[in-house]
Design an enzyme around this catalytic site. Structure first.
Site, PDB file in Angstrom:
ATOM      1  N   CYS A 112       2.674   6.210  -3.124  1.00  0.00           N
ATOM      2  CA  CYS A 112       3.667   5.513  -3.685  1.00  0.00           C
ATOM      3  C   CYS A 112       2.794   4.652  -4.860  1.00  0.00           C
ATOM      4  CB  CYS A 112       4.146   4.656  -2.780  1.00  0.00           C
ATOM      5  SG  CYS A 112       5.524   3.497  -3.102  1.00  0.00           S
ATOM      6  N   CYS A 114       4.378   0.758  -5.193  1.00  0.00           N
ATOM      7  CA  CYS A 114       3.692  -0.144  -4.248  1.00  0.00           C
ATOM      8  C   CYS A 114       2.377  -0.090  -4.039  1.00  0.00           C
ATOM      9  CB  CYS A 114       3.627   0.845  -2.855  1.00  0.00           C
ATOM     10  SG  CYS A 114       5.208   1.850  -2.545  1.00  0.00           S
ATOM     11  N   ASP A 115       1.202   0.798  -4.964  1.00  0.00           N
ATOM     12  CA  ASP A 115      -0.634   0.490  -4.790  1.00  0.00           C
ATOM     13  C   ASP A 115      -0.693   0.382  -5.805  1.00  0.00           C
ATOM     14  OD1 ASP A 115       0.357   0.607  -1.847  1.00  0.00           O
ATOM     15  OD2 ASP A 115      -0.173   2.607  -2.086  1.00  0.00           O
TER      16      ASP A 115
END
Ligand code: NDP
Length: 322
Positions: A141, A144-145
């Site tokens: 992701c 997300c990261d």
């Protein structure tokens, strides 16, 4: 014997942000929800480290902590959270009909409404080095990261819309993005491809696959392989993003609920209604486009409101007929 079978007003399947948010709203509406967690209590976020993009956490929160807090919030209003896996379902076609559910292949239940929040599972390549470094620089992701790799060199695998979108996203944060596409062309839409080729710091590698992710505890590099020539090459990177698709967790609903050709549950218009009355779907199981914790939570809320309205309509219909 049917009189020994537990009857649940609102059964929630799945314990990610969608399931727990549905539970919070359903419990506050006195629907006495029972939530079955599934195999991975807390869902995909329990495999993430820091969640920095969920509104209301100015300093970020780690995924497992956030999921425990969501569970506690759902339980505070009376949700029964049970560890268990729904293994089969038999949905009614009738408005006001009772849905039959089996948990862990043995416990039969009946439910007046069902909210499906079983999520989707990111696909991985399956290489031992990739699996070993999940959480140590391998992520599925970018939204997300990606932030953790600000100014660094990263690589992304995949040639679909997700990979193209995430490569573009990473190119705005990272120093350089190497994109590995296994075929000689991308599957992504032309518009998305254009965004990739327009980004100056994305290097596209066609016919290229991951041979091995390099590094002991954290990602330090990547050995790539050209699948036409067999030629191998190593590059230094700190993050590897796998964007080769997700599999919605809908196996047990096949044949009963309408799904698209990739297995995502189809919901009606802006609602969370499925093709079966009293069965609702929220979160990633019905959304392959946004797939964020906050959008999943939003549709979880919608599903509980839809279930509440449905039960009220069934009740008033029964009163009129009585
Ligand atoms: P897709 O299934 O569309 O694409 C997967 C990509 O990963 C393909 O390029 C595929 O290659 C590649 N791939 C699969 N397995 C491997 C492997 N083992 N090794 C290397 N590469 C591999 O998945 P997406 O997640 O990209 O998209 C899913 C759906 O969501 C699509 O319908 C898409 O249009 C939609 N979507 C829409 C968005 C938007 O509109 N903004 C954003 C994101 C997704 P190959 O082509 O060779 O099979």
């Amino acid at each position: 014997m049917s009189d020994t079978i537990e009857r649940i007003k609102c059964l929630i399947i799945g314990s990610g942000p969608a399931g727990y948010t549905a539970a919070i709203y359903a419990a506050r509406a006195d629907l006495k929800p029972v939530l079955y967690t599934g195999m991975e209590p807390g869902g995909q976020l329990t495999t993430t480290t820091e969640v920095d993009n969920f509104p209301g956490y100015p300093d970020g929160v780690d995924g497992p902590t956030m999921m425990v807090q969501l569970q506690q919030q759902a339980e505070r209003f009376g949700t029964q959270v049970r560890i268990g896996m729904v293994t089969s379902v038999e949905f009614s076609d009738e408005v006001g009909g009772i849905h039959k559910v089996v948990v862990d292949n043995k416990t039969e239940l009946e439910a007046e409404t069902v909210i499906i929040s079983t999520g989707a599972t990111a696909k991985y390549l399956g290489l031992p080095s990739e699996q070993r470094l999940r959480g140590g620089g391998v992520s599925a992701c970018a939204v997300c990261d990606g932030f953790f790799y600000k100014g660094q060199d990263v690589a992304i695998v995949g040639g679909g819309d997700t990979a193209a979108e995430e490569a573009t996203y990473l190119s705005n944060i990272c120093n350089k993005v190497t994109m590995l596409v296994r075929k000689g062309e991308m599957r992504a839409s032309k518009a998305m491809q254009h965004r990739v080729t327009a980004a100056k710091n994305i290097e596209l590698r066609y016919n290229t696959e991951v041979d091995e992710v390099l590094g002991d505890m954290v990602v330090e590099g990547l050995r790539m392989k050209n699948n036409l020539t067999g030629e191998k090459e190593e590059i230094a990177i700190t993050g590897l993003f796998i964007a080769i698709g997700h599999t919605p967790n809908t196996e047990i609903f096949k044949g009963q609920l309408d799904m698209d050709d990739t297995g995502y549950i189809i919901t009606e218009g802006k609602s969370t209604e499925t093709n079966k009355p009293g069965v609702f779907a929220s979160g990633d199981v019905q959304d392959k486009e946004y797939r964020q914790a906050v959008t999943a939570a939003g549709t979880g809320c919608m599903a509980a409101l839809d279930a509440e309205r449905y039960l009220a309509a069934v009740e008033s219909k029964e009163e009129v007929e009585a």
